[in-house]
Every structure is written in structure tokens, then in C-alpha cells.
Design a protein around this motif. Structure first.
Motif, PDB file in Angstrom:
ATOM      1  N   LEU A  32       0.823  -1.208   0.000  1.00 28.05           N
ATOM      2  CA  LEU A  32       0.000   0.000   0.000  1.00 28.05           C
ATOM      3  C   LEU A  32       0.860   1.263   0.000  1.00 28.05           C
ATOM      4  N   GLY A  33       2.057   1.161   0.566  1.00 26.93           N
ATOM      5  CA  GLY A  33       3.017   2.266   0.550  1.00 26.93           C
ATOM      6  C   GLY A  33       2.480   3.558   1.124  1.00 26.93           C
ATOM      7  N   ALA A  34       2.614   4.643   0.352  1.00 25.50           N
ATOM      8  CA  ALA A  34       2.242   5.980   0.812  1.00 25.50           C
ATOM      9  C   ALA A  34       0.737   6.151   0.981  1.00 25.50           C
ATOM     10  N   ALA A  35      -0.063   5.190   0.506  1.00 26.42           N
ATOM     11  CA  ALA A  35      -1.518   5.279   0.693  1.00 26.42           C
ATOM     12  C   ALA A  35      -1.905   5.111   2.160  1.00 26.42           C
ATOM     13  N   VAL A  36      -1.017   4.505   2.948  1.00 18.45           N
ATOM     14  CA  VAL A  36      -1.324   4.290   4.367  1.00 18.45           C
ATOM     15  C   VAL A  36      -1.130   5.599   5.127  1.00 18.45           C
ATOM     16  N   VAL A  37      -2.217   6.120   5.667  1.00 25.57           N
ATOM     17  CA  VAL A  37      -2.193   7.343   6.470  1.00 25.57           C
ATOM     18  C   VAL A  37      -1.929   6.985   7.924  1.00 25.57           C
ATOM     19  N   ASP A  38      -2.564   5.904   8.385  1.00 25.98           N
ATOM     20  CA  ASP A  38      -2.438   5.424   9.768  1.00 25.98           C
ATOM     21  C   ASP A  38      -2.553   3.912   9.717  1.00 25.98           C
ATOM     22  N   MET A  39      -1.481   3.191  10.086  1.00 28.65           N
ATOM     23  CA  MET A  39      -1.524   1.729  10.064  1.00 28.65           C
ATOM     24  C   MET A  39      -2.616   1.199  10.974  1.00 28.65           C
ATOM     25  N   GLY A  40      -3.029   1.992  11.956  1.00 28.44           N
ATOM     26  CA  GLY A  40      -4.100   1.562  12.831  1.00 28.44           C
ATOM     27  C   GLY A  40      -3.610   0.628  13.909  1.00 28.44           C
ATOM     28  N   ALA A  41      -4.521  -0.170  14.414  1.00 32.50           N
ATOM     29  CA  ALA A  41      -4.214  -1.075  15.513  1.00 32.50           C
ATOM     30  C   ALA A  41      -5.334  -2.087  15.655  1.00 32.50           C
ATOM     31  N   PRO A  42      -5.023  -3.214  16.281  1.00 29.18           N
ATOM     32  CA  PRO A  42      -6.100  -4.143  16.615  1.00 29.18           C
ATOM     33  C   PRO A  42      -6.910  -3.576  17.782  1.00 29.18           C
ATOM     34  N   PHE A  43      -8.170  -3.999  17.885  1.00 24.17           N
ATOM     35  CA  PHE A  43      -9.013  -3.573  18.991  1.00 24.17           C
ATOM     36  C   PHE A  43      -8.967  -4.599  20.109  1.00 24.17           C
ATOM     37  N   GLY A  44      -9.131  -4.134  21.340  1.00 23.47           N
ATOM     38  CA  GLY A  44      -9.199  -5.009  22.507  1.00 23.47           C
ATOM     39  C   GLY A  44     -10.614  -5.034  23.051  1.00 23.47           C
ATOM     40  N   ALA A  45     -10.726  -4.871  24.362  1.00 23.79           N
ATOM     41  CA  ALA A  45     -12.021  -4.894  25.032  1.00 23.79           C
ATOM     42  C   ALA A  45     -12.956  -3.867  24.412  1.00 23.79           C
ATOM     43  N   SER A  46     -14.256  -4.165  24.418  1.00 24.55           N
ATOM     44  CA  SER A  46     -15.212  -3.252  23.801  1.00 24.55           C
ATOM     45  C   SER A  46     -16.516  -3.229  24.593  1.00 24.55           C
ATOM     46  N   ALA A  47     -17.286  -2.203  24.340  1.00 26.43           N
ATOM     47  CA  ALA A  47     -18.607  -2.053  24.941  1.00 26.43           C
ATOM     48  C   ALA A  47     -19.474  -1.269  23.973  1.00 26.43           C
ATOM     49  N   THR A  48     -20.766  -1.384  24.148  1.00 26.78           N
ATOM     50  CA  THR A  48     -21.731  -0.631  23.370  1.00 26.78           C
ATOM     51  C   THR A  48     -22.523   0.246  24.327  1.00 26.78           C
ATOM     52  N   VAL A  49     -22.689   1.506  23.988  1.00 29.74           N
ATOM     53  CA  VAL A  49     -23.508   2.407  24.779  1.00 29.74           C
ATOM     54  C   VAL A  49     -24.781   2.671  23.986  1.00 29.74           C
TER      55      VAL A  49
END
Length: 103
Positions: A32-49
Motif C-alpha cells: 500500500l506504501g504511501a496510501a497508508v495514512v495510519d496503520m491503525g491497531a487491533p481492537f481489545g475490550a469493547s462495549a456498546t452504549v
């Protein structure tokens, strides 16, 4: 160029990726090269409000397990890039959202 958020669902568990899995992800980011703005991250614990403010654990069916932000000319271009996601080969899916500039 527009920004797109790729939201990953399913596939290999992000908490314990195999070394081979990590190699596939890093190779894809390299493609993807320069198209990547933010590699991001995996998500951990979650909740819904809920709309009434009541929290509940988790996010319901088809929970997201990570994200990446890319730049592409249009939605079609972002979809083409998303098709290379390594998570697809382990049964996962990718949702592609355009991030709309406001203001």
C-alpha cells in the motif's frame, strides 16, 4: 485524494497473531506504501452504549477487531486496496468507509 477507514472483522485473532500472519500484514502495508495514512491497531475490550446511555459489554454480532486509514482517489480505489487484506485469507472481512471532510 480522499481518506478511507478500513474496519477489519473476523479472521485471525489480533491478540495472538502468528509470526507468519504478521509478516503478511506488514507485506500488505508495504504494498500500500504511501496510501497508508495510519496503520491503525487491533481492537481489545469493547462495549456498546445504547441511546439511553446504558452500557453493555461487547459490540454485538460481527465485532470489529481493528482498523487502518488509507488514502485513495475514490471508493473503488479503496476497495481494490482492501482486497489485498491478509485477514480475508483467514475468513475475515473488511468494511470500507469514506471519511468525509467536514468544515
Amino acid at each position: 485524494m480522499a481518506k478511507f477507514v478500513l474496519i477489519f472483522h473476523g479472521g485471525e485473532t489480533p491478540e495472538a497473531p502468528s509470526p507468519e500472519g504478521m509478516d503478511r500484514w506488514m507485506a500488505w502495508f508495504g504494498e500500500l506504501g504511501a496510501a497508508v495514512v495510519d496503520m491503525g491497531a487491533p481492537f481489545g475490550a469493547s462495549a456498546t452504549v445504547a441511546s439511553d446511555g446504558a452500557p453493555s459489554e461487547g459490540t454485538g454480532p460481527d465485532p470489529a477487531n481493528g482498523y487502518t486509514v488509507i488514502e485513495a482517489a475514490d471508493l473503488h480505489g479503496a476497495i481494490v486496496m482492501a482486497k489485498g487484506c491478509p485477514g480475508l485469507s483467514s475468513g475475515g472481512s473488511v468494511k470500507v468507509y469514506e471519511a468525509i471532510q467536514v468544515g
